[in-house]
Design a protein around this motif. Sequence first.
Motif, PDB file in Angstrom:
ATOM      1  N   ARG A 389       0.834  -1.207   0.000  1.00  0.00           N
ATOM      2  CA  ARG A 389       0.000   0.000   0.000  1.00  0.00           C
ATOM      3  C   ARG A 389       0.871   1.260   0.000  1.00  0.00           C
ATOM      4  O   ARG A 389       0.606   2.217  -0.730  1.00  0.00           O
ATOM      5  N   SER A 390       1.897   1.268   0.846  1.00  0.00           N
ATOM      6  CA  SER A 390       2.766   2.443   0.870  1.00  0.00           C
ATOM      7  C   SER A 390       3.557   2.560  -0.422  1.00  0.00           C
ATOM      8  O   SER A 390       3.898   3.657  -0.853  1.00  0.00           O
ATOM      9  N   ALA A 391       3.823   1.417  -1.084  1.00  0.00           N
ATOM     10  CA  ALA A 391       4.479   1.450  -2.390  1.00  0.00           C
ATOM     11  C   ALA A 391       3.594   2.156  -3.406  1.00  0.00           C
ATOM     12  O   ALA A 391       4.066   2.980  -4.201  1.00  0.00           O
ATOM     13  N   ALA A 392       2.302   1.839  -3.369  1.00  0.00           N
ATOM     14  CA  ALA A 392       1.370   2.489  -4.293  1.00  0.00           C
ATOM     15  C   ALA A 392       1.327   3.998  -4.052  1.00  0.00           C
ATOM     16  O   ALA A 392       1.287   4.792  -5.000  1.00  0.00           O
ATOM     17  N   ASP A 393       1.347   4.398  -2.793  1.00  0.00           N
ATOM     18  CA  ASP A 393       1.366   5.839  -2.479  1.00  0.00           C
ATOM     19  C   ASP A 393       2.605   6.510  -3.061  1.00  0.00           C
ATOM     20  O   ASP A 393       2.537   7.635  -3.558  1.00  0.00           O
ATOM     21  N   LEU A 394       3.719   5.795  -3.013  1.00  0.00           N
ATOM     22  CA  LEU A 394       4.983   6.351  -3.505  1.00  0.00           C
ATOM     23  C   LEU A 394       4.978   6.496  -5.023  1.00  0.00           C
ATOM     24  O   LEU A 394       5.694   7.342  -5.579  1.00  0.00           O
ATOM     25  N   LEU A 395       4.160   5.700  -5.699  1.00  0.00           N
ATOM     26  CA  LEU A 395       4.163   5.715  -7.156  1.00  0.00           C
ATOM     27  C   LEU A 395       3.394   6.889  -7.763  1.00  0.00           C
ATOM     28  O   LEU A 395       3.647   7.263  -8.907  1.00  0.00           O
ATOM     29  N   HIS A 396       2.482   7.488  -7.009  1.00  0.00           N
ATOM     30  CA  HIS A 396       1.670   8.575  -7.581  1.00  0.00           C
ATOM     31  C   HIS A 396       2.508   9.745  -8.084  1.00  0.00           C
ATOM     32  O   HIS A 396       2.296  10.208  -9.221  1.00  0.00           O
ATOM     33  N   PRO A 397       3.471  10.272  -7.302  1.00  0.00           N
ATOM     34  CA  PRO A 397       4.291  11.361  -7.865  1.00  0.00           C
ATOM     35  C   PRO A 397       5.142  10.911  -9.050  1.00  0.00           C
ATOM     36  O   PRO A 397       5.478  11.721  -9.915  1.00  0.00           O
ATOM     37  N   CYS A 398       5.481   9.623  -9.106  1.00  0.00           N
ATOM     38  CA  CYS A 398       6.241   9.109 -10.247  1.00  0.00           C
ATOM     39  C   CYS A 398       5.378   9.125 -11.511  1.00  0.00           C
ATOM     40  O   CYS A 398       5.872   9.410 -12.608  1.00  0.00           O
ATOM     41  N   VAL A 399       4.097   8.825 -11.356  1.00  0.00           N
ATOM     42  CA  VAL A 399       3.169   8.902 -12.489  1.00  0.00           C
ATOM     43  C   VAL A 399       3.109  10.333 -13.009  1.00  0.00           C
ATOM     44  O   VAL A 399       3.158  10.584 -14.216  1.00  0.00           O
ATOM     45  N   ALA A 400       3.017  11.284 -12.082  1.00  0.00           N
ATOM     46  CA  ALA A 400       2.952  12.695 -12.472  1.00  0.00           C
ATOM     47  C   ALA A 400       4.212  13.117 -13.216  1.00  0.00           C
ATOM     48  O   ALA A 400       4.154  13.818 -14.235  1.00  0.00           O
ATOM     49  N   ALA A 401       5.381  12.671 -12.738  1.00  0.00           N
ATOM     50  CA  ALA A 401       6.647  13.030 -13.382  1.00  0.00           C
ATOM     51  C   ALA A 401       6.745  12.407 -14.774  1.00  0.00           C
ATOM     52  O   ALA A 401       7.176  13.060 -15.731  1.00  0.00           O
ATOM     53  N   ALA A 402       6.352  11.146 -14.893  1.00  0.00           N
ATOM     54  CA  ALA A 402       6.399  10.480 -16.196  1.00  0.00           C
ATOM     55  C   ALA A 402       5.466  11.169 -17.189  1.00  0.00           C
ATOM     56  O   ALA A 402       5.778  11.306 -18.369  1.00  0.00           O
ATOM     57  N   SER A 403       4.324  11.633 -16.697  1.00  0.00           N
ATOM     58  CA  SER A 403       3.365  12.312 -17.558  1.00  0.00           C
ATOM     59  C   SER A 403       3.876  13.669 -18.011  1.00  0.00           C
ATOM     60  O   SER A 403       3.790  14.030 -19.191  1.00  0.00           O
ATOM     61  N   SER A 404       4.456  14.441 -17.095  1.00  0.00           N
ATOM     62  CA  SER A 404       4.874  15.802 -17.430  1.00  0.00           C
ATOM     63  C   SER A 404       6.075  15.822 -18.368  1.00  0.00           C
ATOM     64  O   SER A 404       6.220  16.724 -19.182  1.00  0.00           O
ATOM     65  N   THR A 405       6.955  14.826 -18.268  1.00  0.00           N
ATOM     66  CA  THR A 405       8.153  14.801 -19.107  1.00  0.00           C
ATOM     67  C   THR A 405       7.976  13.961 -20.368  1.00  0.00           C
ATOM     68  O   THR A 405       8.733  14.114 -21.323  1.00  0.00           O
ATOM     69  N   GLY A 406       6.992  13.060 -20.371  1.00  0.00           N
ATOM     70  CA  GLY A 406       6.846  12.149 -21.496  1.00  0.00           C
ATOM     71  C   GLY A 406       7.945  11.111 -21.531  1.00  0.00           C
ATOM     72  O   GLY A 406       8.202  10.492 -22.566  1.00  0.00           O
ATOM     73  N   GLY A 407       8.617  10.896 -20.393  1.00  0.00           N
ATOM     74  CA  GLY A 407       9.729   9.958 -20.342  1.00  0.00           C
ATOM     75  C   GLY A 407       9.275   8.512 -20.483  1.00  0.00           C
ATOM     76  O   GLY A 407       8.358   8.067 -19.798  1.00  0.00           O
ATOM     77  N   ARG A 408       9.934   7.776 -21.367  1.00  0.00           N
ATOM     78  CA  ARG A 408       9.570   6.386 -21.616  1.00  0.00           C
ATOM     79  C   ARG A 408      10.084   5.458 -20.526  1.00  0.00           C
ATOM     80  O   ARG A 408       9.391   4.526 -20.114  1.00  0.00           O
ATOM     81  N   VAL A 409      11.309   5.697 -20.047  1.00  0.00           N
ATOM     82  CA  VAL A 409      11.885   4.809 -19.032  1.00  0.00           C
ATOM     83  C   VAL A 409      11.078   4.853 -17.731  1.00  0.00           C
ATOM     84  O   VAL A 409      10.745   3.797 -17.178  1.00  0.00           O
ATOM     85  N   PRO A 410      10.727   6.037 -17.201  1.00  0.00           N
ATOM     86  CA  PRO A 410       9.881   6.036 -16.003  1.00  0.00           C
ATOM     87  C   PRO A 410       8.561   5.297 -16.228  1.00  0.00           C
ATOM     88  O   PRO A 410       8.082   4.588 -15.344  1.00  0.00           O
ATOM     89  N   ALA A 411       7.984   5.445 -17.426  1.00  0.00           N
ATOM     90  CA  ALA A 411       6.726   4.757 -17.707  1.00  0.00           C
ATOM     91  C   ALA A 411       6.912   3.243 -17.710  1.00  0.00           C
ATOM     92  O   ALA A 411       6.059   2.491 -17.187  1.00  0.00           O
ATOM     93  N   LEU A 412       8.031   2.768 -18.276  1.00  0.00           N
ATOM     94  CA  LEU A 412       8.298   1.331 -18.281  1.00  0.00           C
ATOM     95  C   LEU A 412       8.541   0.811 -16.864  1.00  0.00           C
ATOM     96  O   LEU A 412       8.086  -0.287 -16.508  1.00  0.00           O
ATOM     97  N   ARG A 413       9.256   1.587 -16.052  1.00  0.00           N
ATOM     98  CA  ARG A 413       9.490   1.170 -14.666  1.00  0.00           C
ATOM     99  C   ARG A 413       8.166   1.131 -13.901  1.00  0.00           C
ATOM    100  O   ARG A 413       7.933   0.243 -13.064  1.00  0.00           O
ATOM    101  N   LEU A 414       7.288   2.093 -14.172  1.00  0.00           N
ATOM    102  CA  LEU A 414       5.977   2.103 -13.519  1.00  0.00           C
ATOM    103  C   LEU A 414       5.163   0.863 -13.900  1.00  0.00           C
ATOM    104  O   LEU A 414       4.474   0.280 -13.059  1.00  0.00           O
ATOM    105  N   ARG A 415       5.263   0.479 -15.160  1.00  0.00           N
ATOM    106  CA  ARG A 415       4.532  -0.712 -15.595  1.00  0.00           C
ATOM    107  C   ARG A 415       5.020  -1.948 -14.844  1.00  0.00           C
ATOM    108  O   ARG A 415       4.228  -2.808 -14.444  1.00  0.00           O
ATOM    109  N   GLN A 416       6.338  -2.034 -14.635  1.00  0.00           N
ATOM    110  CA  GLN A 416       6.880  -3.170 -13.884  1.00  0.00           C
ATOM    111  C   GLN A 416       6.374  -3.164 -12.444  1.00  0.00           C
ATOM    112  O   GLN A 416       5.968  -4.198 -11.906  1.00  0.00           O
TER     113      GLN A 416
END
Length: 443
Positions: A389-416
């Motif tokens: 659960r705390s891992a999921a909380d930590l992922l929300h700002p990562c989603v925002a960063a991946a979205s704002s930059t359009g970065g492919r690597v953060p998106a792939l790491r998020l998928r994993q």
Amino acid sequence: MKDKAAGAATLGRLRRQRGLSLSGLARALTAMASDLHQPALPAVASVQRSVARWESARPALPDERYQLLLAHVYARTPGGETALGGGTDFAELLHALALLGESERRIAEIRTLVLGSATDHGGGILALLAPSVHVGLASSLDDPARADGATVAALASVVADVNQEVGSLPMVRLQVLLAPVVEAVRRLLAGPLPEPLVAPLREVAVAGMTLAGRLAFETRDDSASRALYTEATQEASRLAQPWRQANVHMSHALVTLYSTGVAEARRLVDQAVRTARSGDSNFVRARAHALQAELAARGGHERQARAALGLAWYDVEADHGGDPAPTGFSAGHLRGFEGVCELYVGDAEVAHARFERSATTLSAPREQVQRAIVTTDQALARIRLGDPRSAADLLHPCVAAASSTGGRVPALRLRQARSELRPWRREDWVADLDDHLMDALGT
């Protein structure tokens, strides 16, 4: 650097160069606020008093709203073109704000906001060049024999400016800014260039093509990415600077890891290590060994991974006086690599601590993409420690960063990371994360 008198004098000089009185600049700021669809400024007389305070014997620093309006006013030439490069009124304004006491971070923010606006309205390479360079560049492209050092320096500055904005502006916008530089460099190198300019321009080519290869990968154009890295490798091989060749191999290895797989990436990293060992940059050698460690860990080779990490720490802690590549890698970055190694061949709790410590050091806008990657890996460690659960909380700002930059690597790491949350897919907090992923990334 703070010198309020000099800052006030610069503001006054910029205004007078434009032929503006105090009230004239006040009206220009009022009109700019309207153009940008911002709330209306106070009456012109009130704005004029603010302008006078900024230029007075005891000057006040313009507040953030006025700083941005001033930036947009001075980013446009009297002819209405956007000009943000060295020697422009815009560059002088940022220098004046620094003299008046504004922070480097805020000045970088202003630059990013104005550059983002320029790309919104079709601005490209010319926006990042001083107007005095435009004619020289056009002349050089018509006849490379007429190129001069100022043209090469201007192209180098554009590559550096675009690289500085990685993590601040979407990758696709950065491609728009960089592509004309890469094409200009190709044309100049193909012509009868004056001999003293060949090596400096080739350095620009290597840096620009390497960055372009990464941006092509980030925007999911793998074939263009491979072609650009091949071109960068060829140009780097013509320079007697092994550390530049190593940098190309490392950047190529990182995108290869996500597009082709570990085996081909390891080949490129091993090549980078061999090249870096004969170069002059301890930081480049450290990064090469760190990448070698990560790929060994991903392959389950613990002993090799720890040996490579030891070499990376040796290089990071060595004397860096005169290092030709003093930026781009640090102990903070290395802790992130340590965390990845622990995640795959060590202790998840140790990995989590390494990631947490690394993320706190990656605070600059340029490091936003790397911070998102490290934080996503930190979330993976939490999942493996039994705290999804705390891992999921930590992922929300990562989603925002991946979205704002359009970065492919953060998106792939998020998928994993999301795939490892599958056992809890019926939980509300996983559903919230899925909604965020869908809204931000469409996945």
